[in-house]
Design a protein around this motif. Sequence first.
Motif, PDB file in Angstrom:
ATOM      1  N   SER A 176     -43.002  26.589 -91.531  1.00  0.00           N
ATOM      2  CA  SER A 176     -43.428  27.226 -90.465  1.00  0.00           C
ATOM      3  C   SER A 176     -43.110  26.657 -88.998  1.00  0.00           C
ATOM      4  CB  SER A 176     -45.003  27.178 -90.296  1.00  0.00           C
ATOM      5  OG  SER A 176     -45.574  27.809 -91.525  1.00  0.00           O
ATOM      6  N   VAL A 177     -42.949  27.441 -88.068  1.00  0.00           N
ATOM      7  CA  VAL A 177     -42.515  27.148 -86.774  1.00  0.00           C
ATOM      8  C   VAL A 177     -43.728  27.227 -85.802  1.00  0.00           C
ATOM      9  CG1 VAL A 177     -40.893  27.333 -84.914  1.00  0.00           C
ATOM     10  CG2 VAL A 177     -40.285  27.868 -87.332  1.00  0.00           C
ATOM     11  N   SER A 178     -43.831  26.194 -85.027  1.00  0.00           N
ATOM     12  CA  SER A 178     -44.931  26.006 -84.075  1.00  0.00           C
ATOM     13  C   SER A 178     -44.641  27.112 -83.039  1.00  0.00           C
ATOM     14  CB  SER A 178     -45.283  24.673 -83.595  1.00  0.00           C
ATOM     15  OG  SER A 178     -44.338  24.277 -82.859  1.00  0.00           O
ATOM     16  N   LYS A 179     -45.698  27.999 -82.358  1.00  0.00           N
ATOM     17  CA  LYS A 179     -45.282  28.916 -81.259  1.00  0.00           C
ATOM     18  C   LYS A 179     -46.168  28.334 -79.991  1.00  0.00           C
ATOM     19  CE  LYS A 179     -44.771  32.926 -84.290  1.00  0.00           C
ATOM     20  NZ  LYS A 179     -45.201  34.107 -84.850  1.00  0.00           N
ATOM     21  N   PRO A 180     -45.747  28.543 -78.970  1.00  0.00           N
ATOM     22  CA  PRO A 180     -46.369  28.377 -77.828  1.00  0.00           C
ATOM     23  C   PRO A 180     -47.868  29.319 -77.740  1.00  0.00           C
ATOM     24  CG  PRO A 180     -44.744  29.863 -77.238  1.00  0.00           C
ATOM     25  CD  PRO A 180     -44.666  29.408 -78.689  1.00  0.00           C
ATOM     26  N   LYS A 181     -48.775  28.648 -76.952  1.00  0.00           N
ATOM     27  CA  LYS A 181     -49.935  29.510 -76.883  1.00  0.00           C
ATOM     28  C   LYS A 181     -49.804  30.982 -76.243  1.00  0.00           C
ATOM     29  CE  LYS A 181     -53.375  25.971 -76.513  1.00  0.00           C
ATOM     30  NZ  LYS A 181     -54.547  25.314 -75.689  1.00  0.00           N
ATOM     31  N   SER A 182     -50.548  31.956 -76.901  1.00  0.00           N
ATOM     32  CA  SER A 182     -50.471  33.353 -76.383  1.00  0.00           C
ATOM     33  C   SER A 182     -50.916  33.318 -74.846  1.00  0.00           C
ATOM     34  CB  SER A 182     -51.294  34.063 -77.192  1.00  0.00           C
ATOM     35  OG  SER A 182     -50.406  34.499 -78.456  1.00  0.00           O
ATOM     36  N   PRO A 183     -50.156  34.136 -73.978  1.00  0.00           N
ATOM     37  CA  PRO A 183     -50.788  34.245 -72.593  1.00  0.00           C
ATOM     38  C   PRO A 183     -52.272  34.733 -72.576  1.00  0.00           C
ATOM     39  CG  PRO A 183     -48.841  35.665 -73.049  1.00  0.00           C
ATOM     40  CD  PRO A 183     -49.347  35.271 -74.356  1.00  0.00           C
ATOM     41  N   TYR A 184     -53.177  34.593 -71.660  1.00  0.00           N
ATOM     42  CA  TYR A 184     -54.256  34.922 -71.473  1.00  0.00           C
ATOM     43  C   TYR A 184     -54.530  36.256 -71.174  1.00  0.00           C
ATOM     44  CZ  TYR A 184     -56.185  30.107 -70.830  1.00  0.00           C
ATOM     45  OH  TYR A 184     -56.707  28.868 -71.212  1.00  0.00           O
ATOM     46  N   THR A 185     -55.506  37.080 -71.556  1.00  0.00           N
ATOM     47  CA  THR A 185     -55.906  38.617 -71.261  1.00  0.00           C
ATOM     48  C   THR A 185     -56.867  38.234 -70.053  1.00  0.00           C
ATOM     49  OG1 THR A 185     -57.618  38.691 -72.916  1.00  0.00           O
ATOM     50  CG2 THR A 185     -55.775  39.411 -73.594  1.00  0.00           C
ATOM     51  N   ILE A 225     -51.085  36.557 -59.422  1.00  0.00           N
ATOM     52  CA  ILE A 225     -50.850  36.919 -60.846  1.00  0.00           C
ATOM     53  C   ILE A 225     -50.702  38.438 -60.954  1.00  0.00           C
ATOM     54  CG2 ILE A 225     -52.443  34.774 -61.612  1.00  0.00           C
ATOM     55  CD1 ILE A 225     -54.575  36.616 -62.039  1.00  0.00           C
ATOM     56  N   GLU A 226     -50.121  38.769 -62.022  1.00  0.00           N
ATOM     57  CA  GLU A 226     -50.106  40.147 -62.372  1.00  0.00           C
ATOM     58  C   GLU A 226     -50.379  40.462 -64.085  1.00  0.00           C
ATOM     59  OE1 GLU A 226     -45.962  41.276 -61.584  1.00  0.00           O
ATOM     60  OE2 GLU A 226     -45.184  39.896 -62.961  1.00  0.00           O
ATOM     61  N   VAL A 227     -51.053  41.757 -64.121  1.00  0.00           N
ATOM     62  CA  VAL A 227     -51.194  42.138 -65.585  1.00  0.00           C
ATOM     63  C   VAL A 227     -50.363  43.037 -66.107  1.00  0.00           C
ATOM     64  CG1 VAL A 227     -53.059  42.745 -67.000  1.00  0.00           C
ATOM     65  CG2 VAL A 227     -53.800  41.395 -64.926  1.00  0.00           C
ATOM     66  N   LYS A 228     -49.770  42.475 -67.255  1.00  0.00           N
ATOM     67  CA  LYS A 228     -48.755  43.338 -67.985  1.00  0.00           C
ATOM     68  C   LYS A 228     -49.258  43.287 -69.617  1.00  0.00           C
ATOM     69  CE  LYS A 228     -44.602  42.797 -65.093  1.00  0.00           C
ATOM     70  NZ  LYS A 228     -43.213  42.201 -65.038  1.00  0.00           N
ATOM     71  N   LYS A 229     -49.787  44.845 -70.083  1.00  0.00           N
ATOM     72  CA  LYS A 229     -49.972  44.946 -71.280  1.00  0.00           C
ATOM     73  C   LYS A 229     -51.005  44.323 -71.562  1.00  0.00           C
ATOM     74  CE  LYS A 229     -45.435  46.754 -73.073  1.00  0.00           C
ATOM     75  NZ  LYS A 229     -44.323  46.522 -73.936  1.00  0.00           N
ATOM     76  N   ASN A 230     -52.197  44.063 -70.681  1.00  0.00           N
ATOM     77  CA  ASN A 230     -53.337  43.245 -70.611  1.00  0.00           C
ATOM     78  C   ASN A 230     -53.000  41.819 -70.632  1.00  0.00           C
ATOM     79  OD1 ASN A 230     -56.164  43.597 -70.764  1.00  0.00           O
ATOM     80  ND2 ASN A 230     -56.390  43.042 -72.647  1.00  0.00           N
ATOM     81  N   ASN A 231     -51.694  41.280 -70.492  1.00  0.00           N
ATOM     82  CA  ASN A 231     -51.614  39.842 -70.526  1.00  0.00           C
ATOM     83  C   ASN A 231     -51.502  39.420 -69.170  1.00  0.00           C
ATOM     84  OD1 ASN A 231     -51.694  39.227 -73.383  1.00  0.00           O
ATOM     85  ND2 ASN A 231     -49.469  39.855 -73.566  1.00  0.00           N
ATOM     86  N   VAL A 232     -52.116  38.205 -68.808  1.00  0.00           N
ATOM     87  CA  VAL A 232     -52.079  37.766 -67.472  1.00  0.00           C
ATOM     88  C   VAL A 232     -50.738  36.851 -67.365  1.00  0.00           C
ATOM     89  CG1 VAL A 232     -53.310  36.296 -65.730  1.00  0.00           C
ATOM     90  CG2 VAL A 232     -54.542  37.799 -67.020  1.00  0.00           C
ATOM     91  N   GLN A 233     -49.909  37.302 -66.280  1.00  0.00           N
ATOM     92  CA  GLN A 233     -48.763  36.328 -66.029  1.00  0.00           C
ATOM     93  C   GLN A 233     -48.778  35.735 -64.454  1.00  0.00           C
ATOM     94  OE1 GLN A 233     -45.275  38.892 -66.883  1.00  0.00           O
ATOM     95  NE2 GLN A 233     -46.007  38.959 -69.343  1.00  0.00           N
TER      96      GLN A 233
END
Length: 478
Positions: free
Chosen positions: A239-248, A297-305
């Motif tokens: 398995s490969v560790s993945k970074p945490k998903s962005p916050y909604t 911040i901006e919200v794209k496809k419900n993800n906060v960036q």
Amino acid sequence: AKYNGKFDKKEDIQKILSEKNIQSQENTSITKLTKDLKQTKSPKLHSLSTLQTKANKKWKYSPSEVLSTLQNLYEKKLTTYPRSDTNYITENEFKYLQANIDNYKKIANVEFEVAFLEPQKRYIDGSKVQEHFAVVPTKTIPSSDKINQLNEKERNLYFEVLLNTLAMFAPNYKYEETNVEVDIKGAIFKASGKVEVDKGWKALFSNESEENNDKEESSKLPMLTEGESAVASIKIKESVSKPKSPYTEGQLINMMKTCGKTVDDEEAQKILKDTEGVGTSATRANIIEVLKSQKYIEVKKNNVQVTKKGEILCQAVEGSLLSKPDMTAQWEKFLKQIGTGEKKKRTFLTNIERFVNLLIEKTPEYVGGANIQEMIVEAQENSYISTCPVCKTGKFTDKGKFYGCNNYSQGCKASLPKQFAGKNLSVNMVKLLLEKGKTNKLKGFKKKDKSGTFDAPLRVDINKESKNLKIGFDFAKK
């Protein structure tokens, strides 16, 4: 069945297999098998924060949309006060909810056997209710017509509150959990699975249950007995560790509430836990909206960036008191002490004034570094929409409430509205207007008499007298 352990190198696993002389296939047996009947109670009653989190996950509603929609339902006397921090009600609310169970079931079009008619501490606890109690339906029993008059968001949130409250009276969700152990030459492999026995309160949320069906299917085990023979095929999974998903936005609300858990300082951690993190249920949505409107911040496809502007802000305050949650904790503690009369508000305001003056003095040092200056230049270049068609040298940018030329200080007053004839104008539409003078046909402009909508291209002309832009419709000439 899995071996309980994770390894950085494949060689480490091979070493264990070699030491225990485990081959790729081994004859073995089920060495231990237990079955337990378990049950779970329905979720706690909703506070504003839990509703914001749930609605964002389920319907992608922003926290501010949830708050304003709940405010509408409150004003229509269908749900209780929305700005609530607690998940509990008192016995007074429980009595009227209990008396109206049949009416609520009829509105929600659900049927279930009432299992709990007595107050349960999980939901009813007057000691945990301060100014406001959990968000629940009111005594008002709406007619079918009144329900039909609600818009989609109001209807969705009303039924979420209604079903969540009804679940408190429904039977527990029951399932049988099976745990299996397989001993292969001293290496213990474990597996677990569960089989649904009684849906209980989950039957009220049938749509959500369907979403979880695949997960539950994958966790089912075949019929097994202790001592049963088996053939084990040993496989190594990489398995490969993945970074945490962005916050909604919903997760961001929850993170703001529980941020004390991530603070190292124990005293700050305790204060943030007592004050329930950053902001309150009434202000967290607005904090997010301010960050969005200021383009941090901006919200794209419900993800906060975080935007480039947001990155600059983070770098500018890094290492200063503004970047430390400990400071927020100390402020919250002081405000609480003002509320109890232990501290004076004048002292707090004086300290804030000193702090702001210190920031004004020190901030130029923080932002004076070459790295931040480069980021500012890059951010400015990326924020330009197009060259100003009036002064020919300035750049059009998003000014918040309108689009305008950044040469305003040199006398250029060119600007364009963000909304025209009831339609929001996007950056791409404005770019077309500035560079080509007109757009393609756009849908959804509102008629002046409000009788409907129409479609038309937009065009923009330069008013030579006012040296500004004039926007209008580019109707085909008859």
